[in-house]
Write an enzyme that holds these catalytic residues in place. Structure first.
Site, PDB file in Angstrom:
ATOM      1  N   LYS A 158     -45.972  18.596 -17.685  1.00 14.90           N
ATOM      2  CA  LYS A 158     -46.665  18.258 -16.435  1.00 14.90           C
ATOM      3  C   LYS A 158     -45.820  18.617 -15.217  1.00 14.90           C
ATOM      4  O   LYS A 158     -44.598  18.435 -15.219  1.00 14.90           O
ATOM      5  CB  LYS A 158     -46.988  16.750 -16.390  1.00 14.90           C
ATOM      6  N   LYS A 201     -45.094  12.466 -24.442  1.00 16.89           N
ATOM      7  CA  LYS A 201     -45.825  12.477 -25.689  1.00 16.89           C
ATOM      8  C   LYS A 201     -47.306  12.551 -25.351  1.00 16.89           C
ATOM      9  O   LYS A 201     -47.785  11.870 -24.447  1.00 16.89           O
ATOM     10  CB  LYS A 201     -45.522  11.199 -26.487  1.00 16.89           C
ATOM     11  N   HIS A 208     -58.817   6.696 -19.649  1.00 21.72           N
ATOM     12  CA  HIS A 208     -58.162   6.705 -18.339  1.00 21.72           C
ATOM     13  C   HIS A 208     -58.605   5.444 -17.605  1.00 21.72           C
ATOM     14  O   HIS A 208     -59.745   5.329 -17.168  1.00 21.72           O
ATOM     15  CB  HIS A 208     -58.598   7.960 -17.572  1.00 21.72           C
ATOM     16  N   ASN A 289     -51.630   6.573  -7.134  1.00 20.93           N
ATOM     17  CA  ASN A 289     -52.173   7.246  -5.962  1.00 20.93           C
ATOM     18  C   ASN A 289     -52.048   6.322  -4.761  1.00 20.93           C
ATOM     19  O   ASN A 289     -52.579   5.211  -4.766  1.00 20.93           O
ATOM     20  CB  ASN A 289     -53.641   7.624  -6.187  1.00 20.93           C
ATOM     21  N   ARG A 291     -53.357   6.043  -1.798  1.00 25.65           N
ATOM     22  CA  ARG A 291     -54.453   6.308  -0.862  1.00 25.65           C
ATOM     23  C   ARG A 291     -55.719   5.657  -1.391  1.00 25.65           C
ATOM     24  O   ARG A 291     -55.725   5.107  -2.485  1.00 25.65           O
ATOM     25  CB  ARG A 291     -54.680   7.824  -0.742  1.00 25.65           C
TER      26      ARG A 291
END
Length: 453
Positions: A158, A201, A208, A289, A291
């Site tokens: 990532k 991993k 989610h 996040n 925001r």
């Protein structure tokens, strides 16, 4: 309280902020590019200022032009919405340095959470569970291969400064690693100007789950329940619902309280979302996040709390208007993102809307800045609206969603409305038994079946 707020954004979120300002008796100023001169936000704001040409880098990402517009109109504060500069720590600092108030978190919190490696290290130290991953950046192929062998394949590479699936690669076998690593770094550099990557991993069947949190400058911190954002395509959320059909009351309270405790320790100010992967009864921190989220209306529907107004109050130095003992989750809400895209190929479909009809009725909300005759510009994100429904329970919300989709008319361009209706009829969705990989898998199967026919 502020007398005038400048909105440094466009589209439906700009309109959403204008509405909150009007209800609070606050004047609104919207900045816009030349391409958005006829937008609904420009029409409904008290004032508007053109800050540049169509290109985002010359308008909505042009910090000097935005600050000049704020000075020109005597604004007290600047609301960044989501996207664009909303998670830019430098922007937040410059706003404060020029004597305006940034309606968002402290710049240092934006900076900390903006780097995925630092964010993970920070929340881990504060008590949040994390996905087994590298302690920091992975500098070489050999270092990455060693990590993959230690935790076992599959692994996920990532971008440290990334989001939205860019600079992200799943590696299932050792022989695929080198190419995936180089591709991830190249994409990270191209999209974020930073080729730093880290590794985790890879979970095979996660959901989610994100927790909406709020903090103020008086030491108060709360959570407003979770949202399930597992219906995704290429790491982009398409459908969000609350509460999650996968969590028990005990799990909800436990992870929500933990998230609120973390931001209390941080001294966090304003709205934020802590995102987790959830698998086999365990939560793993993914990112935060700093925001307001696209899907914030889902939380508003089940709590009755105006999150934008709460952002404004907290930024003005007030205490949170609610505490955890007064928050009650009522019913079930679902949001679908309506994109101007071909529902089968997902190719963008900008153009003029020849006819538009918004859905209505009990428990239906349509957040959008489009109207009949509006020309969708090709320069920005393809999302043109959000359809949100609320019901006494999940079954009623799904039935209401189908009814509202049928009522919605957006002619002249292609939209993803047919896709959302199809999703709403799938057994995996109606039963609530889905994960973040489900939609991509069934869409691939659907495409293969169409080719075979």
């Amino acid at each position: 309280m502020f007398k005038k707020i400048l909105i440094a954004n466009r589209g439906e979120i700009a309109l959403r902020i204008i509405r909150a300002c009007r209800e609070m008796g606050i004047q609104s100023v919207v900045v816009h590019s030349t391409a958005d001169a006829t937008s609904m936000a420009v029409r409904l704001a008290d004032e508007s200022v053109c800050i540049g040409p169509a290109s985002s880098k010359d308008s909505y990402l042009n910090i000097p032009s935005i600050l000049s517009a704020a000075a020109l109109t005597n604004a007290d504060a600047i609301h960044p919405g989501y996207g664009f500069l909303s998670e830019n720590a430098q922007f937040a600092r410059m706003i404060e340095e020029h004597g305006f108030v940034f309606i968002g978190p402290k710049p240092e919190h934006i900076e900390t959470m903006g780097d995925k490696v630092t964010a993970k290290q920070t929340v881990k130290a504060l008590g949040l569970p994390v996905v087994p991953g590298s302690d920091g950046a992975i500098e070489s192929v050999a270092e990455g291969q060693k990590f993959a062998e230690e935790v076992g394949y599959p692994v996920l590479i990532k971008a440290a400064s990334g989001g939205g699936g860019k600079g992200m690669k799943v590696v299932k076998k050792p022989e695929e690693f080198e190419e995936a690593f180089k591709t991830a770094r190249t994409e990270a550099k191209a999209n974020f100007g930073d080729d730093t990557v880290y590794m985790e991993k890879y979970l095979t069947k996660p959901r989610h789950i994100e927790i909406q949190i709020f903090g103020d400058e008086h030491g108060n911190a709360i959570h407003l329940g979770e949202r399930d954002c597992s219906i995704q395509r290429r790491h982009q959320k398409l459908v969000e619902e609350a509460p999650s059909p996968a969590l028990s009351e005990e799990e909800r309270d436990a992870i929500g309280s933990l998230a609120a405790d973390v931001i209390r320790k941080m001294g966090y100010r304003g709205a934020g979302t802590i995102e987790f992967l959830y698998e086999d009864g365990k939560f793993y921190f993914m990112e935060m996040n700093t925001r307001i989220q696209v899907e914030h209306p889902v939380t508003e529907m089940i709590t009755g709390i105006d999150l934008i107004a709460e952002q404004i109050r907290v930024a003005a130095g007030e205490e949170l208007s609610v505490n955890k003992d007064r928050i009650r989750l009522r019913g079930h809400a679902i949001e679908v993102r309506i994109n101007a895209e071909d529902p089968d190929t997902f190719m963008p479909s900008p153009g003029k809307i020849t006819q538009f009809h918004s859905p209505g009725g009990l428990g239906v909300r349509f957040d959008s800045a489009i109207y009949g005759g509006y020309a969708i510009p090709p320069y920005y994100d393809s999302m043109v609206g959000k359809l949100i429904v609320h019901g006494r329970n999940r079954e009623e919300a799904i039935r209401r969603l189908r009814r509202a989709i049928v009522e919605t008319v957006v002619d002249g361009v292609k939209t993803t409305l047919p896709l959302h209706y199809w999703i709403s009829e799938q057994e995996a969705f109606t039963s609530g038994d889905y994960n973040i990989h489900w939609l991509e898998k069934v869409l691939e199967e659907k495409a293969e079946a169409a080719k075979a026919a």
